[in-house]
Design a protein around this motif. Structure first.
Motif, PDB file in Angstrom:
ATOM      1  N   ALA A   1       0.827  -1.204   0.000  1.00  0.00           N
ATOM      2  CA  ALA A   1       0.000   0.000   0.000  1.00  0.00           C
ATOM      3  C   ALA A   1       0.864   1.257   0.000  1.00  0.00           C
ATOM      4  O   ALA A   1       0.579   2.217  -0.726  1.00  0.00           O
ATOM      5  N   ILE A   2       1.933   1.259   0.791  1.00  0.00           N
ATOM      6  CA  ILE A   2       2.841   2.405   0.833  1.00  0.00           C
ATOM      7  C   ILE A   2       3.461   2.642  -0.542  1.00  0.00           C
ATOM      8  O   ILE A   2       3.553   3.775  -1.013  1.00  0.00           O
ATOM      9  N   ASP A   3       3.862   1.561  -1.189  1.00  0.00           N
ATOM     10  CA  ASP A   3       4.431   1.679  -2.522  1.00  0.00           C
ATOM     11  C   ASP A   3       3.409   2.241  -3.500  1.00  0.00           C
ATOM     12  O   ASP A   3       3.723   3.102  -4.324  1.00  0.00           O
ATOM     13  N   ARG A   4       2.172   1.793  -3.393  1.00  0.00           N
ATOM     14  CA  ARG A   4       1.109   2.251  -4.305  1.00  0.00           C
ATOM     15  C   ARG A   4       0.779   3.713  -4.053  1.00  0.00           C
ATOM     16  O   ARG A   4       0.511   4.459  -4.986  1.00  0.00           O
ATOM     17  N   ILE A   5       0.816   4.151  -2.779  1.00  0.00           N
ATOM     18  CA  ILE A   5       0.542   5.554  -2.446  1.00  0.00           C
ATOM     19  C   ILE A   5       1.577   6.449  -3.123  1.00  0.00           C
ATOM     20  O   ILE A   5       1.231   7.481  -3.688  1.00  0.00           O
ATOM     21  N   GLY A   6       2.834   6.055  -3.045  1.00  0.00           N
ATOM     22  CA  GLY A   6       3.888   6.779  -3.740  1.00  0.00           C
ATOM     23  C   GLY A   6       4.202   8.160  -3.185  1.00  0.00           C
ATOM     24  O   GLY A   6       4.811   8.976  -3.873  1.00  0.00           O
ATOM     25  N   ASP A   7       3.803   8.428  -1.970  1.00  0.00           N
ATOM     26  CA  ASP A   7       4.020   9.743  -1.352  1.00  0.00           C
ATOM     27  C   ASP A   7       4.483   9.507   0.081  1.00  0.00           C
ATOM     28  O   ASP A   7       3.694   9.108   0.931  1.00  0.00           O
ATOM     29  N   ALA A   8       5.769   9.753   0.325  1.00  0.00           N
ATOM     30  CA  ALA A   8       6.345   9.460   1.635  1.00  0.00           C
ATOM     31  C   ALA A   8       5.645  10.219   2.759  1.00  0.00           C
ATOM     32  O   ALA A   8       5.386   9.664   3.828  1.00  0.00           O
ATOM     33  N   GLY A   9       5.319  11.482   2.533  1.00  0.00           N
ATOM     34  CA  GLY A   9       4.643  12.274   3.558  1.00  0.00           C
ATOM     35  C   GLY A   9       3.280  11.710   3.913  1.00  0.00           C
ATOM     36  O   GLY A   9       2.936  11.602   5.093  1.00  0.00           O
ATOM     37  N   ALA A  10       2.505  11.343   2.897  1.00  0.00           N
ATOM     38  CA  ALA A  10       1.185  10.760   3.137  1.00  0.00           C
ATOM     39  C   ALA A  10       1.317   9.433   3.867  1.00  0.00           C
ATOM     40  O   ALA A  10       0.551   9.144   4.795  1.00  0.00           O
ATOM     41  N   ALA A  11       2.295   8.627   3.476  1.00  0.00           N
ATOM     42  CA  ALA A  11       2.503   7.335   4.133  1.00  0.00           C
ATOM     43  C   ALA A  11       2.885   7.530   5.600  1.00  0.00           C
ATOM     44  O   ALA A  11       2.383   6.816   6.477  1.00  0.00           O
TER      45      ALA A  11
END
Length: 57
Positions: free
Chosen positions: A36-46
């Motif tokens: 899921a973190i990889d799919r989000i692709g946004d470190a801040g959002a993760a």
């Protein structure tokens, strides 16, 4: 995602964890989180999601 879709996804998550068994659930959830973190692709959002999950555990 609609409420109905969210419910279906949550139900599938629960069924899958039950099928895998309690011993495998933590590894499954960790793998799911990484995907899921990889799919989000946004470190801040993760990072915010990680903090939110911690704060509501």
């Amino acid at each position: 995602m609609t409420d109905s879709e969210l419910d279906a996804v949550y139900t599938q998550l629960c069924k899958t964890m039950t099928e895998l068994g309690e011993a495998h659930a933590p590894l499954y959830l960790a793998r799911l989180a990484l995907l899921a973190i990889d799919r989000i692709g946004d470190a801040g959002a993760a990072m915010r999601l990680i903090a939110d999950a911690r704060d509501h555990a």
